[in-house]
Design a protein around this motif. Structure first.
Motif: not given
Length: 385
Positions: A258-279
């Motif tokens: 995993l590259t640094r950019a890919q780890r950032i995308r994983l963090l972004s996805g975790h945040y965005a999907l978590g917020r979606l799960g709340e809505r």
């Protein structure tokens, strides 16, 4: 002193130093220049063109390489023109024409001997040879892979089409090759890159199905992310990122692929999907109504569907051990409960009373939401946290 390569200079300095003792190890320069060897099959005695691929000499008939108006056809035509101009301007030739001897072969860059050998097999093959090659029992997938690559490069269009069709049939048959680690088969990465290079959609779909099985087993997920990003395979990319996300931060940090950019995308996805799960409990998928469901009945139906959807999503969050960001898991759970209610496998307890004519449509809406999430997963894994 003439300029020498650093290795030679170090060797000379070391060996001629007055401090050298008999026990001092000597730095030795080893030159490894492979000597070209004639191919045992395709160095044909009455051939008229010699080619060097890696360290293997091939001698074949020039006419066979010009088949199908390949790149070799234009290459040889250009070579003929250059020879004519050279003969007209010079009466002395110090080196024989390129391709007419082992000492001055035509050198092909970027190809492997196995790829060129596969090409020559196809150019010299007989109809029975092709019949045997398409048999599912033939252990020739690597040869076909090499053949597809080199025919694509040199524009042997007819052979390329035949080869890609044969590979596609083998990988989409009822009994496809079972192993992706077999040394006699191309790797899954190679198969994917070939399908993408040659724009063979059916073969790319077959490779994608294999990747999904690999991801489901929990293996090579970071490798799948890299392949999907290179070839813009959106559905596979979303699935691979989502599966890696669910494995947790410790696994991301431990995976060296995993590259640094890919780890950032994983963090972004975790945040965005978590917020979606709340809505999402408060955002029921749109319900198509039965013709019988009209006027005030539609209002009651929508209210009943929204209440059912909210209760199922809230139940999933409270009862099942699903992760905070596992939105797909929660929606799939909701779909399975709706199906069980509609099929009568569990007591409805009045939950479907408000939608007497739209129960099947409610199931279709839940299934549609699952599909929508799966197809758009890649959109959540961006470079912005």
């Amino acid at each position: 002193m003439a300029h020498l390569p650093s290795e030679v200079y170090l060797t000379n300095t070391f060996m001629h130093s007055g401090n050298v003792s008999p026990s001092t190890p000597k730095l030795q320069l080893q030159l490894s220049i492979p000597i070209p060897a004639r191919d045992p099959t395709y160095y044909i005695s009455d051939g008229n063109t010699v080619l060097l691929v890696e360290s293997t000499l091939f001698k074949v008939h020039r006419s066979i390489l010009k088949n199908d108006k390949s790149t070799f056809d234009s290459m040889f035509s250009l070579d003929s023109d250059l020879r004519s101009n050279s003969d007209a301007s010079s009466s002395s030739v110090t080196v024989g024409p390129e391709g007419e001897s082992d000492d001055n072969p035509i050198r092909l860059q970027g190809d492997t001997a196995d790829e060129f050998r596969a090409l020559l097999w196809a150019l010299y093959a007989t109809p029975p040879d092709f019949e045997r090659a398409v048999s599912p029992k033939s252990n020739n997938l690597l040869q076909l892979f090499n053949l597809a690559r080199i025919t694509h490069k040199y524009e042997f269009h007819a052979i390329e089409r035949w080869t890609l069709d044969t590979l596609t049939k083998r990988y989409t048959s009822s009994d496809p090759p079972s192993s992706i680690d077999d040394p006699h088969e191309p790797s899954l990465v190679q198969l994917t890159e070939l399908a993408s290079l040659c724009e063979k959609r059916a073969l790319l779909d077959a490779a994608t199905k294999r990747w999904k099985r690999v991801i489901a087993s929990g293996k090579d997920i970071a490798l799948a992310i890299g392949v999907a990003e290179r070839h813009n395979m959106r559905a596979l990319l979303g699935l691979a990122y989502y599966t890696m996300m669910l494995q947790g931060r410790e696994q991301w940090d431990a995976d060296m692929l995993l590259t640094r950019a890919q780890r950032i995308r994983l963090l972004s996805g975790h945040y965005a999907l978590g917020r979606l799960g709340e809505r999402i409990p408060n955002e029921p998928p749109s319900l198509a109504h039965s013709p019988r469901c009209a006027g005030g009945a539609q209002v009651r139906c929508n209210q009943s569907w929204a209440a059912l959807w909210r209760s199922l999503l809230e139940m999933g969050r409270q009862v099942l051990p699903l992760q905070y960001a596992d939105v797909v898991g929660k929606v799939m759970m909701a779909e399975s409960v709706v199906k069980a209610l509609v099929d009568g496998n569990i007591p409805t307890q009045g939950m479907l009373d408000g939608m007497p004519w739209c129960k099947d449509n409610a199931l279709a809406a839940a299934a549609g939401k699952v599909k929508e999430l799966q197809e758009t997963l890649a959109d959540y894994f961006t470079d912005v946290v």
